[in-house]
Design an enzyme around this catalytic site. Sequence first.
Site, PDB file in Angstrom:
ATOM      1  N   GLY A  20       0.779  -1.241   0.000  1.00  0.00           N
ATOM      2  CA  GLY A  20       0.000   0.000   0.000  1.00  0.00           C
ATOM      3  C   GLY A  20       0.808   1.287   0.000  1.00  0.00           C
ATOM      4  O   GLY A  20       0.327   2.315   0.493  1.00  0.00           O
ATOM      5  N   ASN A  22       1.545   3.091  -2.624  1.00  0.00           N
ATOM      6  CA  ASN A  22       0.841   4.047  -3.503  1.00  0.00           C
ATOM      7  C   ASN A  22      -0.428   4.567  -2.834  1.00  0.00           C
ATOM      8  O   ASN A  22      -0.785   5.738  -2.999  1.00  0.00           O
ATOM      9  CB  ASN A  22       0.527   3.398  -4.854  1.00  0.00           C
ATOM     10  N   MET A  98      -3.734  -7.092  -7.044  1.00  0.00           N
ATOM     11  CA  MET A  98      -3.179  -8.157  -7.860  1.00  0.00           C
ATOM     12  C   MET A  98      -4.221  -9.204  -8.273  1.00  0.00           C
ATOM     13  O   MET A  98      -3.964 -10.402  -8.216  1.00  0.00           O
ATOM     14  CB  MET A  98      -1.995  -8.802  -7.129  1.00  0.00           C
ATOM     15  N   ARG A  99      -5.402  -8.740  -8.679  1.00  0.00           N
ATOM     16  CA  ARG A  99      -6.419  -9.618  -9.256  1.00  0.00           C
ATOM     17  C   ARG A  99      -6.773  -9.083 -10.631  1.00  0.00           C
ATOM     18  O   ARG A  99      -6.950  -7.866 -10.782  1.00  0.00           O
ATOM     19  CB  ARG A  99      -7.723  -9.615  -8.431  1.00  0.00           C
ATOM     20  N   LEU A 101      -9.319  -8.254 -13.411  1.00  0.00           N
ATOM     21  CA  LEU A 101     -10.743  -7.909 -13.366  1.00  0.00           C
ATOM     22  C   LEU A 101     -11.403  -8.316 -14.684  1.00  0.00           C
ATOM     23  O   LEU A 101     -10.799  -8.185 -15.754  1.00  0.00           O
ATOM     24  CB  LEU A 101     -10.896  -6.403 -13.122  1.00  0.00           C
ATOM     25  N   HIS A 117       1.213   1.080 -13.000  1.00  0.00           N
ATOM     26  CA  HIS A 117       2.012  -0.086 -13.365  1.00  0.00           C
ATOM     27  C   HIS A 117       3.476   0.336 -13.425  1.00  0.00           C
ATOM     28  O   HIS A 117       3.791   1.401 -13.958  1.00  0.00           O
ATOM     29  CB  HIS A 117       1.551  -0.633 -14.726  1.00  0.00           C
ATOM     30  N   ASP A 153      -3.025  -4.693 -18.108  1.00  0.00           N
ATOM     31  CA  ASP A 153      -2.103  -3.554 -18.190  1.00  0.00           C
ATOM     32  C   ASP A 153      -2.246  -2.806 -19.521  1.00  0.00           C
ATOM     33  O   ASP A 153      -1.261  -2.373 -20.127  1.00  0.00           O
ATOM     34  CB  ASP A 153      -0.648  -4.007 -17.955  1.00  0.00           C
ATOM     35  N   GLU A 182       6.380   6.569  -8.885  1.00  0.00           N
ATOM     36  CA  GLU A 182       4.968   6.155  -8.797  1.00  0.00           C
ATOM     37  C   GLU A 182       4.239   7.042  -7.793  1.00  0.00           C
ATOM     38  O   GLU A 182       3.107   7.483  -8.022  1.00  0.00           O
ATOM     39  CB  GLU A 182       4.862   4.687  -8.348  1.00  0.00           C
TER      40      GLU A 182
HETATM   41  C1  GAR Z   1       3.554  -0.989  -7.359  1.00  0.00           C
HETATM   42  O1  GAR Z   1       4.877  -0.978  -7.819  1.00  0.00           O
HETATM   43  C2  GAR Z   1       2.577  -1.015  -8.516  1.00  0.00           C
HETATM   44  O2  GAR Z   1       3.021  -0.262  -9.612  1.00  0.00           O
HETATM   45  C3  GAR Z   1       2.531  -2.479  -8.850  1.00  0.00           C
HETATM   46  O3  GAR Z   1       2.515  -3.126  -7.603  1.00  0.00           O
HETATM   47  C4  GAR Z   1       3.232  -2.334  -6.664  1.00  0.00           C
HETATM   48  C5  GAR Z   1       2.344  -2.135  -5.465  1.00  0.00           C
HETATM   49  O4  GAR Z   1       3.057  -1.468  -4.449  1.00  0.00           O
HETATM   50  N1  GAR Z   1       1.394  -2.801  -9.641  1.00  0.00           N
HETATM   51  C6  GAR Z   1       1.398  -3.692 -10.629  1.00  0.00           C
HETATM   52  O5  GAR Z   1       2.369  -4.363 -10.921  1.00  0.00           O
HETATM   53  C7  GAR Z   1       0.080  -3.825 -11.372  1.00  0.00           C
HETATM   54  N2  GAR Z   1       0.244  -4.511 -12.605  1.00  0.00           N
HETATM   55  P1  GAR Z   1       2.288  -0.754  -3.274  1.00  0.00           P
HETATM   56  O6  GAR Z   1       1.339  -1.803  -2.688  1.00  0.00           O
HETATM   57  O7  GAR Z   1       3.381  -0.385  -2.305  1.00  0.00           O
HETATM   58  O8  GAR Z   1       1.564   0.429  -3.844  1.00  0.00           O
END
Ligand code: GAR
Length: 224
Positions: A20, A22, A98-99, A101, A117, A153, A182
């Site tokens: 979490g 982001n 990470m599911r 949709l 991403h 994606d 990010e």
């Molecule tokens: C982040 O790097 C995000 O870009 C990636 O998962 C991580 C989550 O980190 N997302 C993907 O790969 C989606 N395809 P966080 O839980 O610390 O935000």
Amino acid sequence: MAERKGGTKLKLGVLISGRGSNLQALIDASANPDYPAEIALVVSNVPNAKGLERCRQPNIATAVIDHKDFDDRESFEAELDKTLRASGVGLVCLAGFMRLLTDTFVNRWHDRLINIHPSLLPAFKGINVHERAVEAGVRIAGCTVHYVRPAMDDGPIIVQAAVPVHPDDDADTLAARVLTHEHRIYPLVVSLIAEGRVRVASERVLIDDVHSSEETLINPIDRR
Ligand code: GAR
């Protein structure tokens, strides 16, 4: 298209599965009274996701909708959809969710569903992005915020940030460098959308009143 109406803040539903960070960037941004969006609800599909703890102190509503409790994707997503609507969510932000949709959910939230991403899409879709980028020997990596479409994606790109890949990078050091960006671009995109400045035309994004960066990132540079 998602935007706030009549001075009220755009209500966000943030979907997480893990750490979490982001989500934290969105929490920090929305702590500013002038920020045009607020987090109405955080939903995790993982009951003990670390990101849920981040909601405690700022008193943000959370829900756990564990996909394992459902017979199929459709019933899981029906519950997700119902929960987001009940909280008046106007924009859904996938933040390490990470599911995959289904088309039904994605189409229901058309242009009101965004994802971050950790690559410069359309390069390196999927998982193990940083390992694959290092392995491929790319000199420039980065991250992308985009509207979500049914393919993985995939979807109109809103903002990207680029970072150099250093010769001694491994997946972890590269991931850390990308992650700091990010955390900059996700709150930026949400504010642009909340201010009603983002439009999708023929599957390309147009943003009112923004300036392109004048900086060119060339990597490596020869300092000899
Ligand atoms: C982040 O790097 C995000 O870009 C990636 O998962 C991580 C989550 O980190 N997302 C993907 O790969 C989606 N395809 P966080 O839980 O610390 O935000």
